[in-house]
Motif scaffolding. Structure first.
Motif, PDB file in Angstrom:
ATOM      1  N   GLN A  15      49.075  44.455  29.543  1.00  0.00           N
ATOM      2  CA  GLN A  15      49.558  43.817  30.429  1.00  0.00           C
ATOM      3  C   GLN A  15      48.795  43.547  31.664  1.00  0.00           C
ATOM      4  OE1 GLN A  15      52.818  46.629  30.791  1.00  0.00           O
ATOM      5  NE2 GLN A  15      54.162  45.313  29.516  1.00  0.00           N
ATOM      6  N   THR A  16      47.814  44.423  32.082  1.00  0.00           N
ATOM      7  CA  THR A  16      47.186  44.363  33.231  1.00  0.00           C
ATOM      8  C   THR A  16      46.084  43.211  33.013  1.00  0.00           C
ATOM      9  OG1 THR A  16      47.494  46.631  33.844  1.00  0.00           O
ATOM     10  CG2 THR A  16      45.310  45.487  34.698  1.00  0.00           C
ATOM     11  N   LEU A  17      45.315  43.336  31.731  1.00  0.00           N
ATOM     12  CA  LEU A  17      44.480  42.487  31.401  1.00  0.00           C
ATOM     13  C   LEU A  17      45.123  40.872  31.377  1.00  0.00           C
ATOM     14  CD1 LEU A  17      41.719  41.455  30.666  1.00  0.00           C
ATOM     15  CD2 LEU A  17      42.370  42.084  28.273  1.00  0.00           C
ATOM     16  N   ASN A  18      46.403  40.824  31.011  1.00  0.00           N
ATOM     17  CA  ASN A  18      47.079  39.431  30.735  1.00  0.00           C
ATOM     18  C   ASN A  18      47.308  38.819  32.153  1.00  0.00           C
ATOM     19  OD1 ASN A  18      46.853  39.476  28.142  1.00  0.00           O
ATOM     20  ND2 ASN A  18      49.034  40.190  27.672  1.00  0.00           N
ATOM     21  N   LEU A  19      47.602  39.870  33.025  1.00  0.00           N
ATOM     22  CA  LEU A  19      48.027  39.427  34.389  1.00  0.00           C
ATOM     23  C   LEU A  19      46.852  38.983  35.088  1.00  0.00           C
ATOM     24  CD1 LEU A  19      50.685  39.260  36.343  1.00  0.00           C
ATOM     25  CD2 LEU A  19      50.151  41.572  37.023  1.00  0.00           C
ATOM     26  N   SER A 101      44.527  38.391  41.864  1.00  0.00           N
ATOM     27  CA  SER A 101      43.404  38.742  40.466  1.00  0.00           C
ATOM     28  C   SER A 101      42.304  39.950  40.853  1.00  0.00           C
ATOM     29  CB  SER A 101      42.929  37.488  39.955  1.00  0.00           C
ATOM     30  OG  SER A 101      41.859  37.151  40.725  1.00  0.00           O
ATOM     31  N   ASN A 102      42.174  40.027  42.212  1.00  0.00           N
ATOM     32  CA  ASN A 102      41.095  40.693  42.796  1.00  0.00           C
ATOM     33  C   ASN A 102      41.792  42.064  42.790  1.00  0.00           C
ATOM     34  OD1 ASN A 102      38.823  39.044  42.578  1.00  0.00           O
ATOM     35  ND2 ASN A 102      38.740  38.986  44.629  1.00  0.00           N
ATOM     36  N   ARG A 103      43.119  42.268  43.129  1.00  0.00           N
ATOM     37  CA  ARG A 103      43.871  43.389  43.539  1.00  0.00           C
ATOM     38  C   ARG A 103      44.118  44.075  42.062  1.00  0.00           C
ATOM     39  NH1 ARG A 103      47.147  40.517  47.239  1.00  0.00           N
ATOM     40  NH2 ARG A 103      46.506  41.142  49.331  1.00  0.00           N
ATOM     41  N   ILE A 104      44.340  43.161  41.227  1.00  0.00           N
ATOM     42  CA  ILE A 104      44.732  43.576  39.720  1.00  0.00           C
ATOM     43  C   ILE A 104      43.574  44.237  39.339  1.00  0.00           C
ATOM     44  CG2 ILE A 104      45.593  43.051  37.443  1.00  0.00           C
ATOM     45  CD1 ILE A 104      47.265  40.787  38.929  1.00  0.00           C
ATOM     46  N   ALA A 105      42.192  43.715  39.310  1.00  0.00           N
ATOM     47  CA  ALA A 105      40.853  44.173  38.712  1.00  0.00           C
ATOM     48  C   ALA A 105      40.680  45.246  39.407  1.00  0.00           C
ATOM     49  CB  ALA A 105      39.971  43.159  38.891  1.00  0.00           C
ATOM     50  N   ALA A 106      40.730  45.547  40.904  1.00  0.00           N
ATOM     51  CA  ALA A 106      40.433  46.599  41.712  1.00  0.00           C
ATOM     52  C   ALA A 106      41.159  47.854  41.209  1.00  0.00           C
ATOM     53  CB  ALA A 106      40.610  46.484  43.149  1.00  0.00           C
ATOM     54  N   GLY A 107      42.397  47.793  40.627  1.00  0.00           N
ATOM     55  CA  GLY A 107      43.324  48.941  40.144  1.00  0.00           C
ATOM     56  C   GLY A 107      42.975  49.355  38.519  1.00  0.00           C
ATOM     57  N   TYR A 108      42.128  48.474  38.044  1.00  0.00           N
ATOM     58  CA  TYR A 108      42.039  48.790  36.629  1.00  0.00           C
ATOM     59  C   TYR A 108      40.325  48.684  36.273  1.00  0.00           C
ATOM     60  CZ  TYR A 108      42.489  48.284  31.512  1.00  0.00           C
ATOM     61  OH  TYR A 108      42.444  48.060  30.164  1.00  0.00           O
ATOM     62  N   ILE A 112      36.619  45.858  36.855  1.00  0.00           N
ATOM     63  CA  ILE A 112      35.801  45.612  38.340  1.00  0.00           C
ATOM     64  C   ILE A 112      34.454  45.021  38.143  1.00  0.00           C
ATOM     65  CG2 ILE A 112      34.610  47.124  39.801  1.00  0.00           C
ATOM     66  CD1 ILE A 112      37.039  49.042  39.608  1.00  0.00           C
ATOM     67  N   PRO A 113      33.889  44.908  37.023  1.00  0.00           N
ATOM     68  CA  PRO A 113      32.460  44.397  36.818  1.00  0.00           C
ATOM     69  C   PRO A 113      32.922  42.633  36.910  1.00  0.00           C
ATOM     70  CG  PRO A 113      32.639  45.920  35.009  1.00  0.00           C
ATOM     71  CD  PRO A 113      33.967  46.063  35.849  1.00  0.00           C
ATOM     72  N   SER A 118      31.702  45.539  45.417  1.00  0.00           N
ATOM     73  CA  SER A 118      32.152  45.096  46.766  1.00  0.00           C
ATOM     74  C   SER A 118      33.610  44.550  46.942  1.00  0.00           C
ATOM     75  CB  SER A 118      31.140  44.401  47.532  1.00  0.00           C
ATOM     76  OG  SER A 118      31.037  42.972  46.984  1.00  0.00           O
ATOM     77  N   ASN A 119      33.976  43.335  46.033  1.00  0.00           N
ATOM     78  CA  ASN A 119      35.186  43.005  46.098  1.00  0.00           C
ATOM     79  C   ASN A 119      36.278  43.849  45.583  1.00  0.00           C
ATOM     80  OD1 ASN A 119      34.540  40.077  46.889  1.00  0.00           O
ATOM     81  ND2 ASN A 119      34.108  39.349  44.808  1.00  0.00           N
ATOM     82  N   ALA A 120      36.002  44.784  44.788  1.00  0.00           N
ATOM     83  CA  ALA A 120      36.936  45.703  44.317  1.00  0.00           C
ATOM     84  C   ALA A 120      37.365  46.736  45.469  1.00  0.00           C
ATOM     85  CB  ALA A 120      36.549  46.620  43.378  1.00  0.00           C
ATOM     86  N   THR A 121      36.463  47.036  46.150  1.00  0.00           N
ATOM     87  CA  THR A 121      36.553  48.105  47.388  1.00  0.00           C
ATOM     88  C   THR A 121      37.263  47.346  48.699  1.00  0.00           C
ATOM     89  OG1 THR A 121      34.371  48.985  47.057  1.00  0.00           O
ATOM     90  CG2 THR A 121      35.410  49.278  49.076  1.00  0.00           C
TER      91      THR A 121
END
Length: 163
Positions: A15-19, A101-108, A112-113, A118-121
């Motif tokens: 679900q995280t990946l789909n979001l 999308s960056n917030r979602i990626a930062a939490g999973y 992150i790659p 830096s964007n994840a932080t």
């Protein structure tokens, strides 16, 4: 110190990946829409300016030519105003999609790659926002240049007509 805000702790990895994918695709669609609309409106503006110059060259001695020049410049100004508004709206949506999308990626961790460490932080901060897209700003500058061209042309024609 940045506060870590998980994207959505109750979501499964799929679900995280789909979001994440949803927001990335929404941003790409909005970008494509912005480019498409800007291309059409700026092309139409160029055609209007070309028509005005050609019309002036062949019909400047006609009594109604100035009204037609004024009307065509008015249409160009309205189109430029519409494009400025449209790009502002689409740029805001694109920024929101990127931030989401960056917030979602930062939490999973596996995502992150895709956004970079830096964007994840940065995305983990409570007040995280993404700036207005640079390409939208540049397209707005083009619209402003066309707006100036329409106004400059009609002022030039009015000056020549009154001289």
């Amino acid at each position: 110190m940045t506060e870590i805000i998980p994207a959505a702790p109750s979501l499964t990895p799929d679900q995280t990946l789909n979001l994440f994918q949803f927001y990335e695709e929404a941003a790409e669609k909005a970008k494509a829409h912005a480019w498409s609309q800007a291309t059409w409106v700026l092309t139409l503006n160029a055609a209007i300016l070309g028509f005005s110059v050609n019309f002036y060259a062949s019909n400047s001695d006609k009594p109604a030519f100035f009204a037609i020049e004024l009307l065509s410049s008015g249409v160009g100004v309205v189109l430029c105003g519409f494009l400025l508004y449209l790009l502002n709206e689409l740029g805001g949506h694109i920024s929101h999609y990127w931030a989401s999308s960056n917030r979602i990626a930062a939490g999973y961790e596996p995502l992150i790659p895709f956004i970079g460490e830096s964007n994840a932080t940065a995305a983990r901060a409570k007040d995280y926002q993404v700036g207005f897209p640079a390409f939208c700003r540049r397209l707005q500058y083009l619209a402003i240049l066309f707006l100036g061209a329409h106004l400059g042309w009609v002022i030039f024609v009015a000056y020549i007509r009154c001289a």
